[in-house]
Design an enzyme around this catalytic site. Structure first.
Site, short mmCIF file in Angstrom:
data_model
loop_
_atom_site.label_atom_id
_atom_site.label_comp_id
_atom_site.label_asym_id
_atom_site.label_seq_id
_atom_site.Cartn_x
_atom_site.Cartn_y
_atom_site.Cartn_z
N HIS A 72 6.76 9.27 9.82
CA HIS A 72 7.49 10.08 8.84
C HIS A 72 6.57 11.18 8.33
CE1 HIS A 72 11.21 7.59 7.50
NE2 HIS A 72 11.03 7.53 8.80
N TYR A 200 13.78 9.13 -2.57
CA TYR A 200 13.53 8.56 -3.90
C TYR A 200 14.45 9.29 -4.87
CZ TYR A 200 9.25 6.42 -2.04
OH TYR A 200 8.34 5.65 -1.32
N PRO A 292 6.47 -0.75 -6.81
CA PRO A 292 6.60 -0.27 -5.43
C PRO A 292 7.05 1.20 -5.30
CG PRO A 292 8.31 -1.88 -5.94
CD PRO A 292 7.40 -1.83 -7.10
N LYS A 296 2.47 1.60 -2.54
CA LYS A 296 1.02 1.40 -2.53
C LYS A 296 0.57 -0.05 -2.41
CE LYS A 296 0.01 5.53 -2.55
NZ LYS A 296 0.31 5.68 -1.13
N TYR A 384 0.62 10.06 -1.75
CA TYR A 384 1.60 9.23 -1.05
C TYR A 384 1.08 8.83 0.34
CZ TYR A 384 6.12 7.37 0.37
OH TYR A 384 7.13 6.53 0.78
P1 FAS Z 1 0.63 -11.70 -1.00
O1 FAS Z 1 1.25 -12.10 -2.31
O2 FAS Z 1 1.46 -11.02 0.02
O3 FAS Z 1 0.02 -13.01 -0.27
C1 FAS Z 1 -0.62 -14.01 -1.02
C2 FAS Z 1 -0.48 -15.31 -0.24
O4 FAS Z 1 -1.20 -16.33 -0.95
C3 FAS Z 1 0.98 -15.77 -0.17
O5 FAS Z 1 1.33 -16.05 1.17
C4 FAS Z 1 1.01 -17.04 -1.04
O6 FAS Z 1 1.90 -18.02 -0.53
C5 FAS Z 1 -0.43 -17.51 -0.97
N1 FAS Z 1 -0.85 -18.29 -2.14
C6 FAS Z 1 -0.56 -18.06 -3.43
N2 FAS Z 1 -1.15 -18.99 -4.21
C7 FAS Z 1 -1.83 -19.83 -3.37
C8 FAS Z 1 -2.63 -20.98 -3.56
N3 FAS Z 1 -2.85 -21.46 -4.79
N4 FAS Z 1 -3.16 -21.60 -2.48
C9 FAS Z 1 -2.95 -21.10 -1.24
N5 FAS Z 1 -2.19 -20.01 -0.98
C10 FAS Z 1 -1.64 -19.39 -2.04
N6 FAS Z 1 4.43 -3.24 -1.62
C11 FAS Z 1 4.76 -2.05 -1.09
O7 FAS Z 1 3.87 -1.30 -0.70
N7 FAS Z 1 6.08 -1.69 -1.00
C12 FAS Z 1 7.09 -2.53 -1.40
O8 FAS Z 1 8.26 -2.20 -1.29
C13 FAS Z 1 6.78 -3.78 -1.94
N8 FAS Z 1 7.77 -4.65 -2.33
C14 FAS Z 1 7.42 -5.87 -2.88
C15 FAS Z 1 8.39 -6.79 -3.30
C16 FAS Z 1 8.03 -8.02 -3.86
C17 FAS Z 1 9.10 -9.02 -4.31
C18 FAS Z 1 6.67 -8.34 -4.03
C19 FAS Z 1 6.24 -9.67 -4.65
C20 FAS Z 1 5.69 -7.45 -3.60
C21 FAS Z 1 6.07 -6.20 -3.03
N9 FAS Z 1 5.12 -5.29 -2.57
C22 FAS Z 1 5.43 -4.09 -2.04
C23 FAS Z 1 3.73 -5.57 -2.69
C24 FAS Z 1 3.37 -6.48 -1.55
O9 FAS Z 1 3.68 -5.86 -0.34
C25 FAS Z 1 1.92 -6.82 -1.74
O10 FAS Z 1 1.17 -5.68 -2.09
C26 FAS Z 1 1.31 -7.45 -0.52
O11 FAS Z 1 2.09 -8.56 -0.17
C27 FAS Z 1 -0.11 -7.82 -0.90
O12 FAS Z 1 -0.59 -8.70 0.03
P2 FAS Z 1 -1.54 -9.90 -0.41
O13 FAS Z 1 -2.61 -9.37 -1.27
O14 FAS Z 1 -1.88 -10.61 0.85
O15 FAS Z 1 -0.65 -10.83 -1.37
C1 PHB Z 2 10.59 -0.27 1.65
O1 PHB Z 2 11.00 0.24 2.70
O2 PHB Z 2 10.71 -1.49 1.40
C2 PHB Z 2 9.90 0.61 0.64
C3 PHB Z 2 9.55 1.90 1.00
C4 PHB Z 2 8.92 2.71 0.06
C5 PHB Z 2 8.67 2.23 -1.21
C6 PHB Z 2 9.02 0.93 -1.57
C7 PHB Z 2 9.65 0.11 -0.63
O3 PHB Z 2 8.05 3.03 -2.13
#
Ligand code: FAS
Ligand code: PHB
Length: 418
Positions: A72, A200, A292, A296, A384
């Site tokens: 993109h 957005y 989100p 980032k 971005y």
């Molecule tokens: P994660 O939370 O992905 O991974 C942590 C892992 O640790 C999990 O698998 C969990 O099960 C495990 N864990 C937790 N406690 C533990 C314990 N006590 N013992 C062992 N394991 C344990 N980012 C974007 O850029 N765009 C988005 O649109 C976006 N949407 C999101 C929506 C939601 C609902 C959430 C929660 C996050 C979103 N994010 C988004 C952010 C997301 O992508 C995170 O930045 C990304 O998953 C970060 O990765 P980790 O740091 O690995 O953490």
């Molecule tokens: C998504 O595709 O899930 C998405 C893309 C951009 C964002 C947040 C979520 O800023």
């Protein structure tokens, strides 16, 4: 069990860190609370910065990404029917790649399996000890038995609700938080995207985001009150509300379909400092959370891995501790810049329930300035597509705009976003 690095958490942070260390001959063990299917079933991020793609390539897991990722070169911001395109390519010479986090996680798990990496799923009651000794201990329950790992370093990759962050004494941690009074209701639907690039959308009815996973799978979000639950929204109600928030021309051509995933994500800005305590290093969501709106979250987690993995290799292989001693400050310099961008995008594009007309006009003026000023668009585009991974703190004009005042540690507190 012995390992050079014990990694708590098998999400993107932990998996990528393990893959990069294993490829350098460093022995790791990943402890993951959930099942692999549960981890792979979480629908989350969708946009990869150029730096993230480079790191996945360096880890040897970019094959499918290169084939299936969608480049993109821009995105749209709207103010009701007004649309402004942010031309990443013209403004920064860079692009982003649309490729779901679930795909990144699946690619990493496959690569770790090929290397024969130890990933334990269903782990419970993880505790960390001796973090300030030459070797540390991680204890956990696995398949009903209490286990122990002796290791040189522990990587806390266990997300916002993990245990690692709290292994740092509360009076030595400094937490910063903003909670937003709304969430994102997200829907995944097997329909073609309504636009070739992300939209957005800011509207009187609130924020919306039109994103995608591929040409036949769309990802949409609308801002909802934080108390809303997915089951409160029928598919028809979702599509109707989404259409009201997108420019009318875009809404008219939007294809709708069944939701194959529907969830509400809370929005918060959060940072916990420092990222290191003895042999423990916090990575990704364990240390910071961004709304989100700036795409980032996942990308920041990868940037932390970029700073940490080579530092751990240098320390273990050459006893060069420079990287691990600088990790927290270097990662935080970039984290705070992404924190600001994500907060700014959230404030600019979301309607606050109690906002007065002045606040609405400020949002509209910001969007109006973006439409009129290439400089303003370049600032947004630079953030971005992803700020550089500066090699060391001294390579940037300001690593900290002002020397940190030595303030007493503040208790973390959730402050409603003003
Ligand atoms: P994660 O939370 O992905 O991974 C942590 C892992 O640790 C999990 O698998 C969990 O099960 C495990 N864990 C937790 N406690 C533990 C314990 N006590 N013992 C062992 N394991 C344990 N980012 C974007 O850029 N765009 C988005 O649109 C976006 N949407 C999101 C929506 C939601 C609902 C959430 C929660 C996050 C979103 N994010 C988004 C952010 C997301 O992508 C995170 O930045 C990304 O998953 C970060 O990765 P980790 O740091 O690995 O953490
Ligand atoms: C998504 O595709 O899930 C998405 C893309 C951009 C964002 C947040 C979520 O800023």
């Amino acid at each position: 069990m012995q390992a050079e690095v014990a990694i708590i958490g098998g999400g993107p942070s932990g998996l990528l860190l393990s893959q990069l260390l294993n490829r350098a001959g460093i022995e790791t063990v990943i402890l993951e609370r959930a099942s692999r299917n549960h981890v792979l079933g979480r629908i989350r991020a969708g946009v990869l910065e150029a730096g993230t793609v480079d790191m996945l390539r360096e880890a040897g897991v970019s094959g499918r990404l290169d084939r299936e990722g969608i480049l993109h070169e821009g995105c749209y911001l709207t103010d009701n029917d007004l649309m402004v395109r942010i031309d990443f390519r013209a403004l920064t010479g860079k692009h982003v790649t649309v490729y779901g986090q679930t795909e990144v996680t699946a690619d990493l798990y496959m690569a770790l399996d090929e290397l024969g990496t130890t990933v334990l799923h269903g782990v419970e009651d993880v505790t960390l000890s001796d973090l300030e000794q030459p070797r540390s201990v991680v204890e956990f329950t696995y398949e009903g038995a209490r286990k122990r790992i002796d290791c040189l370093f522990v990587a806390g990759c266990d997300g916002f609700h993990g245990v690692s962050r709290n292994a740092i004494p509360g009076d030595r941690r400094r937490e910063f938080e903003r909670t937003y009074p709304f969430g994102w209701l997200g829907v995944l639907s097997p329909v073609p995207p309504c636009e070739e690039e992300l939209i957005y959308a800011n509207s009187e009815r609130g924020f919306a985001l039109a994103s995608m996973r591929n040409q036949n799978l769309s990802r949409y979000y609308i801002q909802v009150p934080m108390s809303d639950r997915p089951e409160q929204w029928s598919d028809d109600e979702f599509w109707t509300e989404l259409r009201r928030r997108l420019p009318s021309e875009t809404a008219a051509r939007m294809q709708t379909g069944p939701s194959i995933e529907k969830s509400v994500a809370p929005l918060r800005s959060f940072v916990s400092e420092p990222l290191r305590w003895g042999n423990l290093f916090l990575v990704g969501d364990a240390a910071h959370i961004v709304p989100p709106t700036g795409a980032k979250g996942l990308n920041l987690a990868v940037a932390d891995v970029h700073y940490l993995y080579q530092a751990l290799i240098d320390s273990i292989r050459s006893n060069d501790r420079t990287g691990i001693d600088n990790y927290s400050e270097r990662a935080l310099t970039r984290i705070w810049k992404a924190m600001r961008f994500s907060w700014q995008m959230t404030m600019m594009l979301h309607r606050f329930e109690d906002e007065d007309d002045f606040a609405s006009e400020m949002r509209r003026a910001t969007l109006g300035h973006l439409a009129a000023s290439e400089t303003a668009r370049r600032d947004l585009a630079e953030n971005y597509v992803g700020l550089p991974f500066w090699p060391t703190g001294k390579d940037v004009p300001w690593t900290r705009p002002f020397p940190r005042l030595s303030r007493p540690w503040r208790e973390s507190r959730a402050v409603p976003c003003s």
